[in-house]
Structure formats: structure tokens, C-alpha cells
Design a protein around this motif. Structure first.
Motif, PDB file in Angstrom:
ATOM      1  N   VAL A  32       0.849  -1.165   0.000  1.00  0.00           N
ATOM      2  CA  VAL A  32       0.000   0.000   0.000  1.00  0.00           C
ATOM      3  C   VAL A  32       0.897   1.231   0.000  1.00  0.00           C
ATOM      4  CG1 VAL A  32      -0.240   0.213   2.528  1.00  0.00           C
ATOM      5  CG2 VAL A  32      -2.090   0.964   1.035  1.00  0.00           C
ATOM      6  N   GLY A  33       0.448   2.263  -0.625  1.00  0.00           N
ATOM      7  CA  GLY A  33       1.229   3.495  -0.642  1.00  0.00           C
ATOM      8  C   GLY A  33       0.594   4.510  -1.559  1.00  0.00           C
ATOM      9  N   LEU A  70      -6.924   2.504   0.676  1.00  0.00           N
ATOM     10  CA  LEU A  70      -6.840   1.754   1.923  1.00  0.00           C
ATOM     11  C   LEU A  70      -8.096   0.933   2.249  1.00  0.00           C
ATOM     12  CD1 LEU A  70      -4.764   1.073   4.014  1.00  0.00           C
ATOM     13  CD2 LEU A  70      -5.524   3.024   5.351  1.00  0.00           C
ATOM     14  N   PRO A  71      -9.320   1.429   2.052  1.00  0.00           N
ATOM     15  CA  PRO A  71     -10.482   0.581   2.344  1.00  0.00           C
ATOM     16  C   PRO A  71     -10.486  -0.718   1.522  1.00  0.00           C
ATOM     17  CG  PRO A  71     -11.170   2.862   2.171  1.00  0.00           C
ATOM     18  CD  PRO A  71      -9.731   2.810   1.729  1.00  0.00           C
ATOM     19  N   HIS A  72     -10.049  -0.663   0.259  1.00  0.00           N
ATOM     20  CA  HIS A  72      -9.983  -1.873  -0.563  1.00  0.00           C
ATOM     21  C   HIS A  72      -8.922  -2.817  -0.012  1.00  0.00           C
ATOM     22  CE1 HIS A  72     -11.678   0.375  -4.327  1.00  0.00           C
ATOM     23  NE2 HIS A  72     -12.563   0.264  -3.353  1.00  0.00           N
ATOM     24  N   VAL A  73      -7.790  -2.264   0.376  1.00  0.00           N
ATOM     25  CA  VAL A  73      -6.704  -3.071   0.931  1.00  0.00           C
ATOM     26  C   VAL A  73      -7.190  -3.796   2.181  1.00  0.00           C
ATOM     27  CG1 VAL A  73      -4.430  -2.970   2.044  1.00  0.00           C
ATOM     28  CG2 VAL A  73      -4.869  -1.623  -0.025  1.00  0.00           C
ATOM     29  N   LEU A  74      -7.823  -3.080   3.083  1.00  0.00           N
ATOM     30  CA  LEU A  74      -8.269  -3.678   4.347  1.00  0.00           C
ATOM     31  C   LEU A  74      -9.356  -4.727   4.132  1.00  0.00           C
ATOM     32  CD1 LEU A  74      -8.270  -0.478   6.583  1.00  0.00           C
ATOM     33  CD2 LEU A  74      -6.551  -2.311   6.506  1.00  0.00           C
ATOM     34  N   PHE A 100      -4.603 -19.508  -3.868  1.00  0.00           N
ATOM     35  CA  PHE A 100      -3.575 -18.686  -4.489  1.00  0.00           C
ATOM     36  C   PHE A 100      -3.063 -17.654  -3.497  1.00  0.00           C
ATOM     37  CE2 PHE A 100      -5.980 -20.051  -8.211  1.00  0.00           C
ATOM     38  CZ  PHE A 100      -4.976 -20.363  -9.104  1.00  0.00           C
ATOM     39  N   GLY A 101      -1.776 -17.350  -3.595  1.00  0.00           N
ATOM     40  CA  GLY A 101      -1.256 -16.183  -2.914  1.00  0.00           C
ATOM     41  C   GLY A 101      -1.580 -14.990  -3.786  1.00  0.00           C
ATOM     42  N   VAL A 102      -2.069 -13.926  -3.179  1.00  0.00           N
ATOM     43  CA  VAL A 102      -2.418 -12.725  -3.936  1.00  0.00           C
ATOM     44  C   VAL A 102      -1.657 -11.552  -3.348  1.00  0.00           C
ATOM     45  CG1 VAL A 102      -4.267 -11.157  -4.657  1.00  0.00           C
ATOM     46  CG2 VAL A 102      -4.733 -13.606  -4.445  1.00  0.00           C
ATOM     47  N   ILE A 103      -0.919 -10.866  -4.201  1.00  0.00           N
ATOM     48  CA  ILE A 103      -0.274  -9.616  -3.816  1.00  0.00           C
ATOM     49  C   ILE A 103      -1.111  -8.511  -4.436  1.00  0.00           C
ATOM     50  CG2 ILE A 103       1.801  -8.201  -3.969  1.00  0.00           C
ATOM     51  CD1 ILE A 103       3.410 -10.823  -4.182  1.00  0.00           C
ATOM     52  N   PHE A 104      -1.725  -7.724  -3.580  1.00  0.00           N
ATOM     53  CA  PHE A 104      -2.676  -6.695  -3.994  1.00  0.00           C
ATOM     54  C   PHE A 104      -2.037  -5.337  -3.745  1.00  0.00           C
ATOM     55  CE2 PHE A 104      -6.405  -4.011  -2.650  1.00  0.00           C
ATOM     56  CZ  PHE A 104      -7.020  -3.934  -3.882  1.00  0.00           C
ATOM     57  N   ILE A 105      -1.724  -4.632  -4.806  1.00  0.00           N
ATOM     58  CA  ILE A 105      -1.088  -3.321  -4.725  1.00  0.00           C
ATOM     59  C   ILE A 105      -2.172  -2.261  -4.907  1.00  0.00           C
ATOM     60  CG2 ILE A 105       0.663  -1.803  -5.721  1.00  0.00           C
ATOM     61  CD1 ILE A 105       1.839  -4.477  -4.732  1.00  0.00           C
ATOM     62  N   SER A 106      -2.234  -1.294  -3.990  1.00  0.00           N
ATOM     63  CA  SER A 106      -3.251  -0.259  -4.103  1.00  0.00           C
ATOM     64  C   SER A 106      -2.891   0.948  -3.246  1.00  0.00           C
ATOM     65  CB  SER A 106      -4.611  -0.807  -3.648  1.00  0.00           C
ATOM     66  OG  SER A 106      -5.619   0.168  -3.777  1.00  0.00           O
ATOM     67  N   LYS A 146       0.643 -20.405  -8.448  1.00  0.00           N
ATOM     68  CA  LYS A 146       1.045 -20.090  -7.076  1.00  0.00           C
ATOM     69  C   LYS A 146       0.621 -18.698  -6.630  1.00  0.00           C
ATOM     70  CE  LYS A 146       4.914 -23.186  -7.330  1.00  0.00           C
ATOM     71  NZ  LYS A 146       6.283 -23.329  -7.669  1.00  0.00           N
ATOM     72  N   ILE A 147       1.019 -17.681  -7.379  1.00  0.00           N
ATOM     73  CA  ILE A 147       0.830 -16.299  -6.928  1.00  0.00           C
ATOM     74  C   ILE A 147       0.266 -15.448  -8.056  1.00  0.00           C
ATOM     75  CG2 ILE A 147       2.010 -14.211  -6.095  1.00  0.00           C
ATOM     76  CD1 ILE A 147       4.117 -16.048  -4.850  1.00  0.00           C
ATOM     77  N   ILE A 148      -0.648 -14.553  -7.665  1.00  0.00           N
ATOM     78  CA  ILE A 148      -1.173 -13.561  -8.596  1.00  0.00           C
ATOM     79  C   ILE A 148      -0.835 -12.192  -8.026  1.00  0.00           C
ATOM     80  CG2 ILE A 148      -3.241 -12.611  -9.667  1.00  0.00           C
ATOM     81  CD1 ILE A 148      -4.465 -15.436  -9.324  1.00  0.00           C
ATOM     82  N   ILE A 149      -0.210 -11.362  -8.843  1.00  0.00           N
ATOM     83  CA  ILE A 149       0.149 -10.004  -8.443  1.00  0.00           C
ATOM     84  C   ILE A 149      -0.802  -9.054  -9.173  1.00  0.00           C
ATOM     85  CG2 ILE A 149       1.953  -8.248  -8.383  1.00  0.00           C
ATOM     86  CD1 ILE A 149       4.012 -10.564  -8.600  1.00  0.00           C
ATOM     87  N   LEU A 150      -1.508  -8.232  -8.410  1.00  0.00           N
ATOM     88  CA  LEU A 150      -2.483  -7.296  -8.975  1.00  0.00           C
ATOM     89  C   LEU A 150      -2.062  -5.878  -8.645  1.00  0.00           C
ATOM     90  CD1 LEU A 150      -5.661  -9.216  -7.740  1.00  0.00           C
ATOM     91  CD2 LEU A 150      -4.652  -9.293 -10.028  1.00  0.00           C
ATOM     92  N   ASP A 151      -1.736  -5.106  -9.664  1.00  0.00           N
ATOM     93  CA  ASP A 151      -1.296  -3.724  -9.488  1.00  0.00           C
ATOM     94  C   ASP A 151      -2.462  -2.780  -9.748  1.00  0.00           C
ATOM     95  OD1 ASP A 151       0.146  -1.414  -9.176  1.00  0.00           O
ATOM     96  OD2 ASP A 151       1.375  -1.666 -10.970  1.00  0.00           O
ATOM     97  N   GLU A 152      -3.030  -2.232  -8.680  1.00  0.00           N
ATOM     98  CA  GLU A 152      -4.136  -1.268  -8.746  1.00  0.00           C
ATOM     99  C   GLU A 152      -5.328  -1.784  -9.555  1.00  0.00           C
ATOM    100  OE1 GLU A 152      -4.244   1.530  -7.044  1.00  0.00           O
ATOM    101  OE2 GLU A 152      -2.187   2.177  -6.697  1.00  0.00           O
TER     102      GLU A 152
END
Length: 183
Positions: free
Chosen positions: A1-2, A172-176, A163-169, A132-138
Motif C-alpha cells: 500500500v502506498g 486503503l479501504p480496498h486493501v483492508l 492462491f497467494g495474492v499480492i494486492f497493490i493499491s 502459485k501467486i497472482i500479483i495485482l497492481d491497482e
């Protein structure tokens, strides 16, 4: 998050092999890894959905799911046969349905879909090929509240599939709503 400009997309590109990190280490299943290319990350079971989804709007949903990985059936030139369109339509529909992605028809052009449906197709493509992993950028960027909610629900279903999910955003409400840990 950032916040915007914090380096989130650069991190995604390092995790997916598109950029080489200048320092630090990456581990997958307890082993240090260094991707020289995105293909190496894909071979290791990691699929990435960049901010620019990379969908081809004039192609069908199933053609987008299989983009670059098309199935063919025999032809006069062996592997350079004909596209196995019916098989790809069926598999794309099954893969999307498995994680709760409702698309009117897998043979429908992506340009005829809403923004949320397009993003769902892009996520579905990643789910179809990741092991294994899915990376989602915004993935919820530029979506309305209802469409973003649909994408967040898909992320929850993908997580429940193991799946492992890396969620970039930066939202903050979506992240939480969908994460177990935040960095």
C-alpha cells in the motif's frame, strides 16, 4: 500500500521479472529467486496483472484469456494448425466461472464489456494461468464503487482457491477488505 509515486508499480515489476532489483532478496517457497525475465516468473507460477491490463479490446474474452498461449488443432503444417476456438471458449468460460467471474459470453468482444467486467477478465486470465501467486497492481483503480466491489469479491474467491495474492493499491479501504497483511 502506498500513495501514488511511492514505488508500488516498480516493486510489482521487480517481483514479476520486468525490472531487476538493485538490492534486497526475493524468496519463493523458502528458496531465493532472481528473475531475469517475466517469463521466468511465469514459469515459476506467478502471473501479474499490471496497471495497464494488456487486454486486446477487439478480441473475444476467451481470446484474451488465451492471448499468447493459444491452443491449436492439427492442420497441414502441424503446430501451425487452426485455432481451437471452441475448446478455448469452453475452458475460458470454466476458468472464469470457477472464481465467480460472470461474463455474458466468452466469445463476446472485450470492448463490449463494462470497465469492471474488463478488469475481471484480466484477473481471470491471471487466475487461469497462475499456479502459485497472482500479483495485482491497482486492479480497482478507475472503477466505480460497484465495479470495484465485484473485483474485490473476485480477489476473495481467488484467495479461497489457495492462491497467494499480492494486492497493490493506494485505496486503503480496498486493501483492508481483502488482505491478511499490509506493508
Amino acid at each position: 500500500v502506498g500513495d501514488n509515486g511511492a514505488g508500488k508499480s516498480t516493486l510489482v515489476k521487480c517481483l514479476s521479472g520486468a525490472h531487476q532489483p538493485t538490492s534486497g532478496q526475493m524468496f519463493l517457497e523458502g528458496k531465493e529467486v532472481q528473475w531475469k525475465t517475466p517469463h521466468e516468473a511465469i514459469e515459476a507460477g506467478i502471473e501479474t496483472l499490471y496497471q495497464e491490463s494488456g487486454l486486446a479490446p477487439d478480441l473475444s474474452v476467451s481470446s484474451n484469456v488465451f492471448l499468447g498461449r493459444e491452443e491449436t488443432v492439427g492442420g497441414p503444417l502441424g503446430r501451425l494448425g487452426f485455432l481451437a476456438q471452441k475448446s478455448m471458449d469452453k475452458k475460458a468460460h470454466e476458468d472464469l466461472e470457477r472464481v465467480g467471474i460472470a461474463v455474458p459470453a466468452s466469445n463476446r468482444a472485450v470492448s463490449a464489456l463494462s470497465g469492471g467486467q474488463r478488469q475481471a477478465v484480466a484477473i481471470g486470465r491471471a487466475v487461469s494461468w497462475a499456479s502459485k501467486i497472482i500479483i495485482l497492481d491497482e486492479p480497482t483503480n478507475h472503477l466505480g464503487a460497484r465495479q470495484a466491489g465485484e473485483v474485490l469479491n473476485i480477489i476473495e474467491r481467488v484467495k479461497s482457491e489457495g492462491f497467494g495474492v499480492i494486492f497493490i493499491s493506494h485505496t486503503l479501504p480496498h486493501v483492508l477488505q481483502v488482505t491478511d497483511r499490509v506493508a
